[in-house]
Design a protein around this motif. Structure first.
Motif, mmCIF file in Angstrom:
data_model
loop_
_atom_site.group_PDB
_atom_site.id
_atom_site.type_symbol
_atom_site.label_atom_id
_atom_site.label_comp_id
_atom_site.label_asym_id
_atom_site.label_seq_id
_atom_site.Cartn_x
_atom_site.Cartn_y
_atom_site.Cartn_z
ATOM 1 N N ILE A 101 0.848 -1.190 0.000
ATOM 2 C CA ILE A 101 0.000 0.000 0.000
ATOM 3 C C ILE A 101 0.884 1.241 0.000
ATOM 4 N N PRO A 102 0.707 2.131 -0.980
ATOM 5 C CA PRO A 102 1.485 3.372 -0.995
ATOM 6 C C PRO A 102 1.181 4.213 0.256
ATOM 7 N N VAL A 103 2.235 4.788 0.827
ATOM 8 C CA VAL A 103 2.104 5.570 2.056
ATOM 9 C C VAL A 103 2.673 6.966 1.831
ATOM 10 N N GLU A 104 1.908 7.963 2.204
ATOM 11 C CA GLU A 104 2.386 9.347 2.114
ATOM 12 C C GLU A 104 3.557 9.553 3.069
ATOM 13 N N ASP A 105 4.508 10.365 2.653
ATOM 14 C CA ASP A 105 5.634 10.699 3.525
ATOM 15 C C ASP A 105 5.172 11.565 4.695
ATOM 16 N N GLU A 106 4.281 12.497 4.418
ATOM 17 C CA GLU A 106 3.799 13.414 5.454
ATOM 18 C C GLU A 106 2.911 12.668 6.449
ATOM 19 N N THR A 107 3.119 12.938 7.721
ATOM 20 C CA THR A 107 2.344 12.308 8.781
ATOM 21 C C THR A 107 1.807 13.389 9.712
ATOM 22 N N LEU A 108 0.963 12.963 10.650
ATOM 23 C CA LEU A 108 0.433 13.875 11.658
ATOM 24 C C LEU A 108 0.695 13.276 13.025
ATOM 25 N N TYR A 109 1.219 14.094 13.933
ATOM 26 C CA TYR A 109 1.574 13.620 15.264
ATOM 27 C C TYR A 109 1.172 14.657 16.306
ATOM 28 N N ALA A 110 0.666 14.166 17.429
ATOM 29 C CA ALA A 110 0.382 15.028 18.572
ATOM 30 C C ALA A 110 0.954 14.362 19.820
ATOM 31 N N LYS A 111 1.620 15.145 20.620
ATOM 32 C CA LYS A 111 2.134 14.631 21.883
ATOM 33 C C LYS A 111 1.002 14.693 22.907
ATOM 34 N N ASN A 112 0.672 13.533 23.461
ATOM 35 C CA ASN A 112 -0.415 13.415 24.444
ATOM 36 C C ASN A 112 -1.763 13.791 23.826
ATOM 37 N N MET A 113 -2.676 14.318 24.630
ATOM 38 C CA MET A 113 -4.013 14.683 24.154
ATOM 39 C C MET A 113 -3.916 15.946 23.296
ATOM 40 N N PRO A 114 -4.370 15.875 22.044
ATOM 41 C CA PRO A 114 -4.317 17.058 21.189
ATOM 42 C C PRO A 114 -5.243 18.156 21.718
ATOM 43 N N ASP A 115 -4.756 19.395 21.671
ATOM 44 C CA ASP A 115 -5.578 20.517 22.115
ATOM 45 C C ASP A 115 -6.414 21.029 20.939
ATOM 46 N N GLY A 116 -7.193 22.062 21.186
ATOM 47 C CA GLY A 116 -8.078 22.597 20.158
ATOM 48 C C GLY A 116 -7.354 23.031 18.898
ATOM 49 N N GLU A 117 -6.198 23.665 19.070
ATOM 50 C CA GLU A 117 -5.424 24.106 17.908
ATOM 51 C C GLU A 117 -4.923 22.912 17.096
ATOM 52 N N GLN A 118 -4.481 21.860 17.784
ATOM 53 C CA GLN A 118 -4.011 20.660 17.082
ATOM 54 C C GLN A 118 -5.160 19.956 16.368
ATOM 55 N N LEU A 119 -6.347 19.991 16.950
ATOM 56 C CA LEU A 119 -7.505 19.370 16.293
ATOM 57 C C LEU A 119 -7.902 20.154 15.047
ATOM 58 N N GLU A 120 -7.781 21.476 15.108
ATOM 59 C CA GLU A 120 -8.031 22.298 13.914
ATOM 60 C C GLU A 120 -6.995 21.974 12.840
ATOM 61 N N SER A 121 -5.742 21.805 13.249
ATOM 62 C CA SER A 121 -4.683 21.439 12.305
ATOM 63 C C SER A 121 -4.935 20.063 11.703
ATOM 64 N N ALA A 122 -5.482 19.136 12.510
ATOM 65 C CA ALA A 122 -5.802 17.797 12.012
ATOM 66 C C ALA A 122 -6.865 17.870 10.926
ATOM 67 N N ALA A 123 -7.872 18.701 11.130
ATOM 68 C CA ALA A 123 -8.933 18.870 10.119
ATOM 69 C C ALA A 123 -8.342 19.452 8.831
ATOM 70 N N ALA A 124 -7.481 20.452 8.969
ATOM 71 C CA ALA A 124 -6.836 21.053 7.799
ATOM 72 C C ALA A 124 -5.935 20.047 7.099
ATOM 73 N N PHE A 125 -5.236 19.241 7.877
ATOM 74 C CA PHE A 125 -4.371 18.185 7.338
ATOM 75 C C PHE A 125 -5.188 17.240 6.463
ATOM 76 N N ALA A 126 -6.348 16.833 6.935
ATOM 77 C CA ALA A 126 -7.200 15.914 6.167
ATOM 78 C C ALA A 126 -7.674 16.539 4.862
ATOM 79 N N ARG A 127 -8.006 17.806 4.913
ATOM 80 C CA ARG A 127 -8.522 18.478 3.711
ATOM 81 C C ARG A 127 -7.492 18.545 2.590
ATOM 82 N N LYS A 128 -6.206 18.468 2.921
ATOM 83 C CA LYS A 128 -5.166 18.490 1.892
ATOM 84 C C LYS A 128 -5.240 17.258 0.985
ATOM 85 N N TYR A 129 -5.867 16.210 1.466
ATOM 86 C CA TYR A 129 -5.914 14.956 0.702
ATOM 87 C C TYR A 129 -7.249 14.743 0.016
ATOM 88 N N MET A 130 -8.049 15.764 -0.025
ATOM 89 C CA MET A 130 -9.371 15.653 -0.647
ATOM 90 C C MET A 130 -9.344 16.191 -2.072
#
Length: 130
Positions: A101-130
């Protein structure tokens, strides 16, 4: 575009990050140990995540990764949370690549529980692949 989000989480940290990704992608995040986690229809992008437990991946995630099929999953994007190491990203990528399975080089990581800003970044991260 068909997108899926799958994860395994013991503490809830990876679940929170998965839900942030799913929100951005407009889909549901499904734990790999849930009955409907199996991917049977082709997906363009699979966001797959987990954390490190005792220096390895949890057996639920390991077993789930074995079920994935390169003819169904066109591309995978890996994410993770932890308090000490990002090694789970490498382990997940390795398992996916062994399945062809091809795997993107870019990944997403959060140390411990992601805060609100990290969750917003996660949503933006997902939209890049749409």
């Amino acid at each position: 575009m068909n997108i899926a989000v799958r994860y395994y989480s013991r503490s809830g940290n990876t679940k929170a990050l998965a839900e942030g990704i799913a929100k951005g992608a407009g889909v549901s995040a499904i734990p790999v140990d849930q009955a409907d986690a199996q991917i049977t229809e082709p997906v363009d992008v699979l966001f797959i995540g987990g954390a490190l437990y005792m220096y390895g991946l949890d057996n639920h995630l390991k077993e789930y990764l074995k079920t994935l099929n390169k003819n169904v999953v066109k591309k995978a994007v890996v994410f993770s949370t932890s308090w000490i190491s990002k090694h789970s990203i490498d382990l997940i990528k390795k398992a996916l690549k062994q399945k062809g399975i091809p795997v993107e080089d870019e990944t997403l990581y959060a140390k411990n529980m992601p805060d609100g800003e990290q969750l917003e970044s996660a949503a933006a991260f997902a939209r890049k692949y749409m």
